[in-house]
Design an enzyme around this catalytic site. Structure first.
Site, short mmCIF file in Angstrom:
data_model
loop_
_atom_site.label_atom_id
_atom_site.label_comp_id
_atom_site.label_asym_id
_atom_site.label_seq_id
_atom_site.Cartn_x
_atom_site.Cartn_y
_atom_site.Cartn_z
N LEU A 48 126.16 -8.43 -127.60
CA LEU A 48 126.35 -9.59 -126.74
C LEU A 48 126.81 -9.21 -125.34
CD1 LEU A 48 128.01 -12.09 -129.23
CD2 LEU A 48 125.73 -12.23 -128.24
N ARG B 38 143.60 -14.70 -139.57
CA ARG B 38 143.11 -13.68 -140.49
C ARG B 38 144.19 -12.71 -140.96
NH1 ARG B 38 137.41 -12.64 -137.25
NH2 ARG B 38 136.51 -14.61 -137.92
#
Lengths: 251, 645
Positions: free
Chosen positions: B44, B338
């Site tokens: 990206l 997370r």
């Protein structure tokens, strides 16, 4: 599980290839196909032999890099998966497994099971995009798209560019690959603006690069790991004919 | 010696980036054509930077190790991309996204960088939609959003479970457009082997052509590394097989600093390890925690029965289940960040409540969501993830709860960069996961895609241009300079050196050994003892690697073992960096958990008085490094202890 593997070996693009036979034993049924090849390669390295060369990367079925032709099927004997998602539980203990590279004029072999699929990038470079550069775009929600078309576009856009459609086609045609990109963009208002030029340029490039024609056998759809359907080829044909009539840029 | 100047613009937080853009130096169009930029990596960050800089008029050369730029591992990101659009009208704003990211990163990221990230997040969504990225939509034709961990608003845009794929294909299409325009030259199947420094500036790279084996020289006025993270140091991770940290390590050896390497994200929802032959771990998207509930049995004897297959998970009564995230963190429940979710799962498994053959797994259960919404809705939301799970595990997750366990996923640490994303080497930039800049000690879900594209589309085009404005009279950089000769020779010597060891062990066997030590001693729970022990092991591995390595073949043509060998040699350096940083940082924050530093309830305990800094490490020879500190100042956010209860 134990297997006999008949694997295509070819030193480089110019060399003549041949099948070599290897035996491998004590393979877990939960092991993936590529992990089985990893284990084979470890035994080859231990014997100071050149390991088998194959393309692979993400090993979760999305990068499109793995490309093995297994027992006469691209990505092997399971549906809707890539080679890296194939597991040994799909085979029987004692099976002989034949492994070949993708074979198509437009995909020359580089080494062993590794092929050059640069032609697919070249087709995209010919027109598989909306011709805009960074910045100066409208607010995202100022371009409404019907959920139906958005979903259909997404269905087509899921193509991972692995080339299984080409490998399985008796004409080595890239129609499904091109159709997926043409459909994805033709279904969206953003892509409509230059839809006619796009389809003509992409089809012209596909033909230039040595891919064959489509004779509607449907093998591509059957082997596509992402379930891209033939409907997209119908849409490509429609777009192509329409563009041929209306566009100033002739094929 | 080098001092760390983060070059944060003066002024109010919300005016810093606008101010920077207003006062930066520009390069006029004819001069842009005289300037070359090299970009390494086509994920990206790399693809978006190349297409943007190419469109501006610079001559861009971009490199990737795979056969096509579309293979970069950004493609595998599943869940989504955050932006502060506030389309759902649920109270989101640029400030709130900034705040959540700083808090989620456990107050270890730079305020100014994160604010800029939040600010440009909305432009990213606009850009991607204009490219034709098929984001999920509502029936009215507008964009749909969902929630991710660490946020109380719905700000995540998604394209089924393949958001990374669609965003990368969008960036790849922009890249293809610029290649067709002649503004970008693409080099596939090339691996960067060194960065070339001329008069103190990054002026080129040495690459190995992975097909011919040739060593090539490429020059430019600036070099951008967009080469991803270093998760594969652990051998087993959710990274792709070719993902590696060699570009970062080459830059490090040439003088770039590596910051906060200890911050490694262990993702809670991955398919558990099942055998020694395993080559990688597969992530199950965080988005599943929107509808899935995580649990283990309340009683040890039930857990044992489930492990021995005497009891089925779905037959265990509701009151005998411990939904431990909902119990410990009622405010955020299954959507805690997370690091918190991973540690909680590890805690339950270590205490003997784990399930699966190994006892190292917990359930992710969709039964109540299926009852509430119907199987169709769940299939529409997560169909491809359920299919992926079934293909790997051979169990139907609609009928039986999934089994998951944490695995190495993302690395927040990376090459130190200033506000302009420039490393400590002038003209050398790092973008995306390769840099350390925006996520602090823990990255929130759906923020990696945002950061990669922010760096490539909206930050580098400005900052690189600012730097290059002083190069308009330089002219092309010659690849026959002595610096290129020396760099090429060093690369060739290195490869020959590895080939001539002619020992008896494969590269992978060393990589597995290194990875196991990392996971066991520098994994989810770290102690002084475990880290010190790991450093001793790494030294030993390096010695044996240089004595016992076996690579068949030569430097000519494709040699997959040789490719892996240089990467593993670099992983050993990275392992030492991670471990040394973890040992130095005697506090727990985000993904870095020092067992010595926890509260009575077992939550991570930060030590802001001593460790509120970025730890940037300078290379001082093999196995040697020194620490430089960049203090973090919070002027717009009150630093608190992170609480998701």
């Amino acid at each position: 599980m134990d297997f006999t593997l008949k694997i295509w070996r070819q030193e480089n693009a110019k060399a003549k290839g041949r099948f070599e036979t290897y035996k491998i034993s004590n393979i877990s049924s939960d092991c993936s196909f590529l992990e089985m090849l990893d284990q084979l390669n470890e035994t080859l390295v231990d014997k100071i032999e050149i390991p088998i060369c194959f393309d692979h990367d993400c090993r979760e079925g999305i990068c499109g890099m793995c490309s093995l032709y297994i027992n006469g099927r691209p990505h092997g004997p399971d549906d809707d998966i890539t080679t890296c998602q194939l597991h040994m539980r799909k085979f029987k203990d004692g099976d002989t497994i034949t492994i070949e590279p993708w074979r198509a004029k437009a995909f020359p072999v580089i080494k062993d099971l590794m092929v050059d699929r640069n032609a697919l990038d070249k087709i995209i470079q010919a027109g598989g995009y909306v011709s805009i550069s960074t910045g100066g775009v409208p607010d995202a929600n100022s371009i409404p798209v019907s959920k139906k078309n958005s979903d259909l576009a997404m269905d087509a856009a899921q193509c991972i560019g692995c080339g299984a459609c080409v490998a399985t086609c008796k004409n080595a045609s890239a129609m499904l690959f091109v159709a997926a990109k043409v459909s994805h963009l033709a279904l969206l208002p953003q892509g409509k603006v230059e839809a006619k030029e796009r389809v003509l340029r992409m089809v012209r490039k596909m033909d230039e690069l040595g891919f064959g024609n489509c004779t509607n056998t449907g093998a591509c759809e059957a082997e596509c790991p992402k379930s891209i359907t033939l409907t997209n080829i119908a849409r490509l044909n429609r777009e192509f004919i329409f563009a041929g009539i209306l566009s100033e840029d002739k094929y | 010696m080098t001092t760390l100047n983060s070059k944060i613009p003066k002024g109010q937080l919300e005016n810093k980036w606008t101010g920077y853009k207003a006062s930066q130096n520009l390069v006029n169009p004819p001069n842009k054509r005289k300037i070359d930029v090299i970009i390494v990596g086509t994920g990206l960050a790399g693809s978006s930077a190349a297409s943007s800089l190419g469109a501006m008029g610079f001559n861009v050369k971009i490199f990737c190790i795979q056969d096509s730029p579309r293979r970069a591992h950004s493609i595998a990101a599943q869940g989504g991309i955050n932006a502060a659009k506030n389309y759902p009208n649920d109270g989101d704003s640029v400030y709130r996204l900034f705040y959540d990211t700083i808090k989620g990163g456990d107050y270890r990221a730079r305020e100014a960088n994160v604010y800029r990230l939040a600010e440009v997040s909305n432009n990213i969504i606009d850009q991607c939609v204009a490219q034709g990225v098929p984001f999920a939509r509502e029936y009215g034709g507008l964009l749909d959003n969902r929630s991710f961990g660490g946020a109380q608003v719905s700000r995540t845009f998604y394209a089924r479970g393949q958001t990374g794929q669609q965003l990368l294909l969008g960036a790849y299409s922009a890249l293809s457009y610029e290649i067709n325009n002649g503004n970008v030259q693409m080099f596939t199947r090339r691996e960067m082997m060194d960065v070339v420094i001329v008069d103190g500036k990054a002026r080129g790279i040495i690459v190995r052509n992975l097909i011919t084996g040739d060593i090539e020289r490429h020059s430019a006025h600036a070099v951008v590394l967009a080469t991803g993270g270093y998760g594969n140091v652990y051998f087993l991770s959710t990274n792709a097989m070719n993902s590696n940290c060699s570009a970062a390590i080459q830059a490090w050896r040439k003088g770039a600093f590596i910051a906060n390497p200890a911050y490694v994200q262990i993702h809670p929802t991955c398919i558990p390890v099942h055998g020694d032959y395993q080559s990688k771990l597969t992530l199950m998207s965080e988005s599943l925690r929107n509808d899935g509930r995580i649990w283990v049995p309340k009683k040890k004897e039930d857990a044992e029965k489930i492990r021995n297959k005497q009891l089925k998970a779905k037959d265990l009564k509701e009151e005998d289940r411990d939904y431990f995230l909902e119990r410990r963190y009622p405010a955020f429940g299954n959507l805690v960040p997370r690091d918190v979710a991973s540690r909680a799962a590890k805690e339950r498994c270590d205490a003997g409540f784990g399930v699966g053959n190994t006892g190292l797994a917990v359930f992710l259960d969709f039964a109540s969501a299926i009852n509430r919404l119907g199987k169709n809705v769940i299939e529409e939301r997560y169909g491809n993830l359920f299919q992926m799970y079934e293909k790997i595990v051979d169990e139907n997750p609609y009928q039986n709860p999934m089994m998951i366990y944490p695995a190495v996923h993302y690395t927040m640490g990376g090459i130190w960069v200033d506000y302009e994303l420039m490393t400590t080497i002038p003209g050398l930039y790092a973008a995306g996961e390769a840099n350390f800049s925006d996520h602090g000690a823990n990255r929130l879900g759906a923020s990696a895609l945002m950061q990669g594209l922010a760096d490539g589309y909206f930050v580098l085009p400005y900052t690189v241009q600012n730097y290059l404005s002083s190069d308009i009279k330089t002219g092309a950089i010659s690849t026959t300079l002595p610096e290129f000769d020396a760099a090429e020779k060093a690369v060739k010597d290195r490869l020959q050196g590895l080939l001539s060891i002619k020992g008896k062990r494969s590269v992978d066997s060393f990589h597995k050994e290194l990875g196991k030590t990392m996971w066991n001693h520098v994994g989810m729970g770290r102690t002084k003892e475990s880290l010190e022990k790991a450093l001793v092991v790494f030294k030993d591995i390096r010695e044996r690697f240089h004595k016992e390595l076996l690579i068949p073949g030569t430097t000519e043509g494709v040699n997959i073992e040789l490719e892996k060998a240089t990467r593993v040699e670099d992983y050993i350096d990275m392992a030492e960096l991670i471990t040394t940083d973890a040992l130095t940082r005697n506090e727990s924050c985000g993904g870095h958990f020092r067992e010595e530093s926890q509260t009575e309830e077992g939550e991570a305990k930060r030590d802001d008085a001593n460790y509120m800094y970025v730890g940037a490490w300078e290379y001082k020879g093999t196995g040697e490094m020194t620490l430089h500190k960049e203090d973090l100042n919070y002027e717009n956010i009150e630093v608190k202890s992170r609480n998701y209860k």
